[in-house]
Design an enzyme around this catalytic site. Structure first.
Site, PDB file in Angstrom:
ATOM      1  N   GLN A   1       2.040  -5.861  -3.272  1.00 11.24           N
ATOM      2  CA  GLN A   1       2.399  -5.969  -1.849  1.00 11.24           C
ATOM      3  C   GLN A   1       3.748  -5.271  -1.597  1.00 11.24           C
ATOM      4  O   GLN A   1       4.126  -4.413  -2.373  1.00 11.24           O
ATOM      5  CB  GLN A   1       2.423  -7.441  -1.384  1.00 11.24           C
ATOM      6  CG  GLN A   1       1.062  -8.105  -1.337  1.00 11.24           C
ATOM      7  CD  GLN A   1       0.632  -8.665  -2.671  1.00 11.24           C
ATOM      8  OE1 GLN A   1       1.385  -9.316  -3.358  1.00 11.24           O
ATOM      9  NE2 GLN A   1      -0.598  -8.419  -3.041  1.00 11.24           N
TER      10      GLN A   1
ATOM     11  N   HIS B   1      -4.768  -1.502  -6.286  1.00  9.53           N
ATOM     12  CA  HIS B   1      -4.058  -0.304  -6.722  1.00  9.53           C
ATOM     13  C   HIS B   1      -5.076   0.778  -7.070  1.00  9.53           C
ATOM     14  O   HIS B   1      -5.877   0.626  -7.979  1.00  9.53           O
ATOM     15  CB  HIS B   1      -3.143  -0.622  -7.905  1.00  9.53           C
ATOM     16  CG  HIS B   1      -1.986  -1.494  -7.501  1.00  9.53           C
ATOM     17  ND1 HIS B   1      -1.146  -2.088  -8.399  1.00  9.53           N
ATOM     18  CD2 HIS B   1      -1.539  -1.847  -6.283  1.00  9.53           C
ATOM     19  CE1 HIS B   1      -0.225  -2.776  -7.734  1.00  9.53           C
ATOM     20  NE2 HIS B   1      -0.450  -2.652  -6.454  1.00  9.53           N
TER      21      HIS B   1
ATOM     22  N   ASP C   1       0.813  -1.221   0.000  1.00 10.41           N
ATOM     23  CA  ASP C   1       0.000   0.000   0.000  1.00 10.41           C
ATOM     24  C   ASP C   1       0.844   1.269   0.000  1.00 10.41           C
ATOM     25  O   ASP C   1       0.443   2.297   0.538  1.00 10.41           O
ATOM     26  CB  ASP C   1      -0.956   0.035   1.213  1.00 10.41           C
ATOM     27  CG  ASP C   1      -1.763  -1.235   1.319  1.00 10.41           C
ATOM     28  OD1 ASP C   1      -2.278  -1.659   0.283  1.00 10.41           O
ATOM     29  OD2 ASP C   1      -1.851  -1.812   2.415  1.00 10.41           O
TER      30      ASP C   1
ATOM     31  N   LYS D   1       2.115   2.183  -5.142  1.00 12.39           N
ATOM     32  CA  LYS D   1       2.713   1.674  -6.391  1.00 12.39           C
ATOM     33  C   LYS D   1       1.802   1.918  -7.584  1.00 12.39           C
ATOM     34  O   LYS D   1       2.265   2.205  -8.679  1.00 12.39           O
ATOM     35  CB  LYS D   1       2.994   0.170  -6.274  1.00 12.39           C
ATOM     36  CG  LYS D   1       4.056  -0.161  -5.244  1.00 12.39           C
ATOM     37  CD  LYS D   1       4.253  -1.652  -5.116  1.00 12.39           C
ATOM     38  CE  LYS D   1       3.069  -2.390  -4.527  1.00 12.39           C
ATOM     39  NZ  LYS D   1       2.750  -2.054  -3.132  1.00 12.39           N
TER      40      LYS D   1
HETATM   41  P1  IMP Z   1      -2.838 -12.703   1.523  1.00  9.98           P
HETATM   42  O1  IMP Z   1      -1.888 -12.176   0.520  1.00  9.98           O
HETATM   43  O2  IMP Z   1      -4.269 -12.394   1.211  1.00  9.98           O
HETATM   44  O3  IMP Z   1      -2.618 -14.162   1.778  1.00  9.98           O
HETATM   45  O4  IMP Z   1      -2.559 -11.970   2.937  1.00  9.98           O
HETATM   46  C1  IMP Z   1      -1.341 -12.174   3.676  1.00  9.98           C
HETATM   47  C2  IMP Z   1      -0.899 -10.883   4.345  1.00  9.98           C
HETATM   48  O5  IMP Z   1      -0.513  -9.942   3.341  1.00  9.98           O
HETATM   49  C3  IMP Z   1      -1.977 -10.182   5.163  1.00  9.98           C
HETATM   50  O6  IMP Z   1      -1.355  -9.521   6.252  1.00  9.98           O
HETATM   51  C4  IMP Z   1      -2.540  -9.147   4.198  1.00  9.98           C
HETATM   52  O7  IMP Z   1      -3.122  -8.049   4.876  1.00  9.98           O
HETATM   53  C5  IMP Z   1      -1.276  -8.740   3.470  1.00  9.98           C
HETATM   54  N1  IMP Z   1      -1.507  -8.230   2.120  1.00  9.98           N
HETATM   55  C6  IMP Z   1      -1.802  -8.932   1.017  1.00  9.98           C
HETATM   56  N2  IMP Z   1      -1.934  -8.123  -0.051  1.00  9.98           N
HETATM   57  C7  IMP Z   1      -1.697  -6.887   0.387  1.00  9.98           C
HETATM   58  C8  IMP Z   1      -1.653  -5.608  -0.264  1.00  9.98           C
HETATM   59  O8  IMP Z   1      -1.828  -5.472  -1.472  1.00  9.98           O
HETATM   60  N3  IMP Z   1      -1.370  -4.556   0.535  1.00  9.98           N
HETATM   61  C9  IMP Z   1      -1.107  -4.675   1.867  1.00  9.98           C
HETATM   62  N4  IMP Z   1      -1.133  -5.835   2.510  1.00  9.98           N
HETATM   63  C10 IMP Z   1      -1.426  -6.948   1.778  1.00  9.98           C
END
Ligand code: IMP
Length: 431
Positions: free
Chosen positions: A226, A41, A13, A16
């Site tokens: 991410q 995004h 976040d 990007k």
């Molecule tokens: P997952 O990717 O949904 O499996 O989540 C795993 C961890 O990554 C969690 O803490 C989510 O909040 C974090 N996460 C996944 N995608 C994002 C993103 O695009 N921005 C911020 N945190 C993310």
């Protein structure tokens, strides 16, 4: 070679999407190489907000070719709905604007169900995933049970592959998590409908497409999702996502060699946020954290969850610079810090009474560290209308300079708002 990687240097976040959108005006190709619809995004063009989860942020420039590369877990329902919305808004006029690799992992409803069932069962121990099925989809890829995007176009084998692919997950859903499994016939029928809509965007060999672009001197941006601290191997495990989020992943996920990369731009917010569980040394609890959350609109673009907010962490930033090989930085959301009498920046940690300057590798240690801050003078003026670095208040310029010096990395771009025009360039993107 003219490849530039845009990578998140914090917990995701960082902005990007905006950077890639702005940079795309100068790029011929934008390649998304990892993650899935967990990313969100947010782009604001002429005051109109667009949130993209899978389609690369370059899509708002009609001449830019956007590629979804092999490393992405492709949520079929989500990508189709994004394409529909973009078509309706007149932003995808021809299918050559979006190319999808045959080697992408297809993400289906059973992945989402399993992700959500696990999180529910984990209770307080949960990771705080986005519930988008990212972990289960990557697991299927690693255990060689995944359906690939290219498989969708061979209908003689698709049903058998789908059946084999869902059997274990269905067993888990039904017998272990005591929830509804997915129904093969229903899923197959839905898949055929969606495949028809996606056929025009099939790139087949996307690695070749990107290779030819690079060889032909085209400008190629690799768009990370991410952030560094969510990397499966190098993040705060287990509170991470299931893909590799660092810059090396751009090569693996798109199928190009590291020698194609000219620059690695680390995107960082002027402060820090994190969504989900896990350590966050500079987190601010209470009214100050709440103020940053409100003023920075820090609510997840994918899940709407409030983001945890804190000061800029230079220990984490130095780590990100090292593991990504970041050559240049983009400093985002500087405007959100306006109106603070002082701004704190974490320059080291204390662990068991000892000062440390490097990020600990153990997550248990990271939970225990105490940040050591340096206080800088803040500024009061609203800077959202500023259009050049020289016009920023002196205290804001000092803040930028302090960060650049401490990190020994040039800051090329500073952002003072969500709009394209609120981007202050210090150095041009492509040499
Ligand atoms: P997952 O990717 O949904 O499996 O989540 C795993 C961890 O990554 C969690 O803490 C989510 O909040 C974090 N996460 C996944 N995608 C994002 C993103 O695009 N921005 C911020 N945190 C993310």
């Amino acid at each position: 070679m003219s490849g530039i990687i845009v990578v998140g240097s914090q917990w995701g976040d960082e902005g990007k999407g905006k950077v890639v959108d702005v940079f795309s005006a100068q790029a011929d190709y934008v390649v998304r190489y990892q993650g899935g619809a967990n990313a969100g995004h947010t782009l604001v063009v002429n005051g109109v907000k667009t949130v993209l989860h899978l389609v690369p942020s370059g899509i708002l420039h009609s001449k830019t070719v956007c590629v979804i590369a092999a490393g992405v877990v492709l949520d079929i329902e989500e990508v189709v709905s994004e394409i529909r919305a973009l078509r309706e808004a007149g932003l995808i006029a021809n299918s050559e604007q979006l190319r999808i690799s045959d080697q992408c992992t297809v993400l289906l409803s059973h992945h989402r169900k399993l992700d959500q069932a696990r999180e529910k069962a984990a209770g307080h121990e949960k990771i705080g995933t986005t519930g988008r099925g990212i972990g289960p989809a990557y697991e299927d890829r690693a255990s060689r049970q995944a359906i690939l995007f290219g498989d969708l176009f061979d209908q003689t084998t698709l049903k058998d592959k789908l059946k084999a692919s869902i059997v274990e997950t269905n067993f888990l859903l039904k017998e272990y998590y005591k929830t509804e499994p997915v129904e093969l016939e229903e899923l197959y029928k839905r898949l055929l409908e969606l495949t028809e809509e996606l056929a025009p965007y099939r790139a087949k060999d996307a690695s070749m497409l990107v290779h030819k672009a690079l060889k032909g001197g085209k400008k190629v941006l690799f768009e990370g999702a991410q952030g560094t601290m969510l990397d499966l191997l190098h993040g705060s495990y287990p509170f991470v996502t299931s893909s590799s989020t660092i810059s090396g992943s751009a090569c693996i996920g798109s199928g190009i060699g590291p020698n194609s990369v000219q620059k690695i731009i680390g995107i960082t917010k002027a402060y820090t946020t994190r969504v989900g569980s896990g350590p966050f040394p500079t987190e601010i609890h209470g009214p100050l954290g709440e103020r940053i959350r409100i003023e920075g609109h820090e609510f997840g673009a994918t899940t709407g969850r409030p983001r945890r907010c804190g000061w800029l962490d230079l220990v984490a930033m130095k780590y990100a610079i090292r593991v990504n090989g970041i050559t240049n930085l983009a400093l985002m959301k500087l405007d959100v810090l306006s109106g603070h009498e002082k701004i704190e920046v974490c320059t080291s940690y204390k662990l068991d009474g000892q000062e440390i300057k490097d990020m600990p590798t153990s997550t248990a240690d990271l939970v225990r560290v105490e940040p050591v801050y340096r206080a800088l003078t803040g500024w009061n003026d609203d800077i959202t209308q500023v259009r050049s670095i020289q016009d920023l208040p002196q205290a804001a310029r000092d803040y930028i300079q302090f960060i650049g010096n401490e990190l020994a990395t040039p800051i090329d771009v500073v952002s003072v708002g969500p709009g394209r025009e609120q981007t202050l360039w210090i150095k041009p993107l492509f040499n």
